[in-house]
Design an enzyme around this catalytic site. Structure first.
Site, PDB file in Angstrom:
ATOM      1  CD  GLU A 184       5.138   4.702   1.573  1.00  0.00           C
ATOM      2  OE1 GLU A 184       4.805   3.546   1.923  1.00  0.00           O
ATOM      3  OE2 GLU A 184       5.415   5.003   0.400  1.00  0.00           O
ATOM      4  CB  CYS A 234       6.861  -0.118   7.667  1.00  0.00           C
ATOM      5  SG  CYS A 234       8.061   0.486   6.478  1.00  0.00           S
TER       6      CYS A 234
END
Length: 501
Positions: free
Chosen positions: A257, A291
């Site tokens: 990720e 993010c």
């Protein structure tokens, strides 16, 4: 000792963490709230890290034979402890990561939610029955525990991302060894204390969960150890590029990720009241250090002026200050390096012809820390700095004329995590969600790109890494698949009609 350090120490004590601090420790825990030192910790040596992995592997060999619904009871105990200690753990997240009160509590709620999901999953680790071409044969697939799962997490979600991995891994029959960010070790120790208490109540094997304290040398042990079949890593694309080939060299698996450069397309028909709320939350929440933070607004030329004016007005009202104050909406950047990156990105955007609409300066907040006024920059084009991810509250505005142009701008960046469109036109919405629309792992309509729910698989494409965590069928990453064929006939027909002898 500062007030923040005293508060952190009291919270750790209530969470059951034995005093982790040593006077000559090599790792300094600081709070971004005021930059003060909370305490010093001793990093693990590579030998200690390897020993923890060995203990986890031994625990896995026992844990994998425990029925999955029984493993779910362990996660149930963890979820109950998280409910009991939600206020304390949420406050520790705010102290160590700088999140505002509601976001710190929200992160712990994510942990509770994934525990609930994993408990149900423990009774639903389904395989398939598959039609066989041979008479008297049955074909099926089973899912078995994988082994030790290594988790490397980032500072911005210091506990939730670990829980997404750990809750699923535990019910899937795996052990977990966690290397948290050096910037948020205390929250990891708090979680580990709760895991150990849950394990004591549920009777799990010793060593099933471990936390490694230290810098990248400790993480490298986790990445390189063949007893760790899966490494789940959250962080920058640069970090992912270093981890992936090392794990691949030993034919292990990675769940990555990585970076995001998330955009919102704002169409002519957009509900601007809703759009402004969605954009502001996504762009400035967690001080732009998610993010999934909104980095780019791609707005139709017919509504650009009004949208930018309304965004600037909203930004002017944002309360900036200590994340421990309930009224604060924008807390600090994690450290000075983050502030420098913010400042340098603004300078590059201006050099590329960008016009600063609002913000972009350091905010005066008593007590130190690196606080900034969230910035909006009107850009003439999608330049190199716009294509890069700056982990700070920096929002670029780009203009488009038709939807094809908007989609081209949207998909032009290297990252592919999260995306959104604000529109009341069903054709535009469906196009955005179609194969020719957003190329991201997450695509939303009339909400921003941040704020994912536990039930859906979380992750993205391209330089975001391709990993999926949390809901849907993300659990399969933590297991190994076995295809089984059973012959219950008296014959031995071969597949594909092959005859032999």
């Amino acid at each position: 000792m500062s007030d923040v350090a005293t508060q952190a120490g009291e919270i750790l004590d209530r969470l059951g963490v034995a005093d982790p601090f040593v006077g000559d420790g090599d790792l300094v825990a600081r709070s971004p709230i005021d930059g003060s030192e909370i305490g010093r910790l001793r990093s693990h040596t590579p030998e200690e890290a390897a020993h923890a992995i060995g203990r986890a592997h031994a625990a896995f060999e026992r844990w994998r034979t425990v029925p999955a619904p029984v493993r779910g009871q362990f996660v149930r105990e963890l979820g109950e402890l998280l409910r009991e200690h939600k206020e304390d753990l949420g406050a520790l997240v705010s102290i160590e990561a700088g999140k505002i009160v509601s976001e710190g509590l929200g992160e712990v709620q994510e942990m509770i939610d994934i525990c609930d999901l994993a408990i149900g999953l423990s009774r639903q680790l389904h395989g398939l029955s598959i039609a066989s071409e041979r008479p008297g044969h049955r074909m099926m697939e089973q899912w078995h525990p994988l082994g030790v799962v290594g988790v490397i997490s980032a500072f911005n979600f210091p506990v939730a991302v670990w829980s997404w991995n750990a809750a699923l891994a535990f019910v899937c029959g795996d052990a977990v060894v966690w290397k948290p960010s050096e910037k948020t070790v205390l929250t990891a120790l708090g979680c580990q204390a709760l895991v150990l208490e849950a394990g004591r109540r549920a009777g799990v094997p010793d060593g099933l969960s471990a936390v490694l304290v230290g810098d990248r040398t400790v993480g490298e042990v986790l990445v390189d150890d063949p007893r760790v079949p899966l490494v789940s890593a959250t962080g920058s694309t640069r970090m992912g590029r270093q981890i992936a080939p090392r794990v691949a060299a030993r034919l292990g698996r990675t769940l990555l990720e990585l970076g995001g450069n998330n955009a919102a397309v704002v169409a002519p028909s957009a509900d601007l009241d809703l759009t402004v709320r969605g954009v502001v939350f996504s762009a400035v929440g967690t001080a732009g250090q998610r993010c999934t933070s909104l980095r780019r607004v791609i707005v139709h030329e017919s509504v650009k002026d009004e949208l930018v004016s309304r965004l600037a007005a909203a930004y002017a009202t944002l309360p900036i200050g200590s994340p421990l104050e309930p009224s604060t909406l924008v807390g600090p950047l994690i450290d000075e390096a983050a502030f420098r990156a913010f400042d340098e990105a603004l300078a590059r955007a201006r050099a590329d012809g960008g016009e600063l609409v609002t913000g972009g300066t350091r905010a005066a907040v008593d007590g130190g820390g690196f606080y900034v006024r969230p910035a909006i920059v009107d850009m003439p084009a999608q330049t190199e700095i716009v294509r890069a991810e700056t982990f700070a509250p920096l929002l670029y505005v780009l203009t488009y004329g038709d939807l094809d142009e908007a989609l081209a701008l949207h998909n032009e960046v290297a990252q592919g995590l999260s995306s959104s469109i604000f529109t009341l036109d069903v054709r535009e919405a469906e196009t955005f969600l179609s194969v020719v629309g957003s190329d991201c792992g997450i695509a939303n309509v009339n909400i921003g790109p941040s704020g994912a729910e536990i039930g859906g698989a979380f992750g993205g494409e391209k330089e975001t890494g391709g990993g999926r965590e949390s809901g849907s069928d993300a659990w399969r990453a933590y297991m190994r698949r076995a295809t089984n064929t059973v012959n219950y006939s008296r014959e031995l027909p071969l597949a594909q009609g092959v005859e032999f002898g």
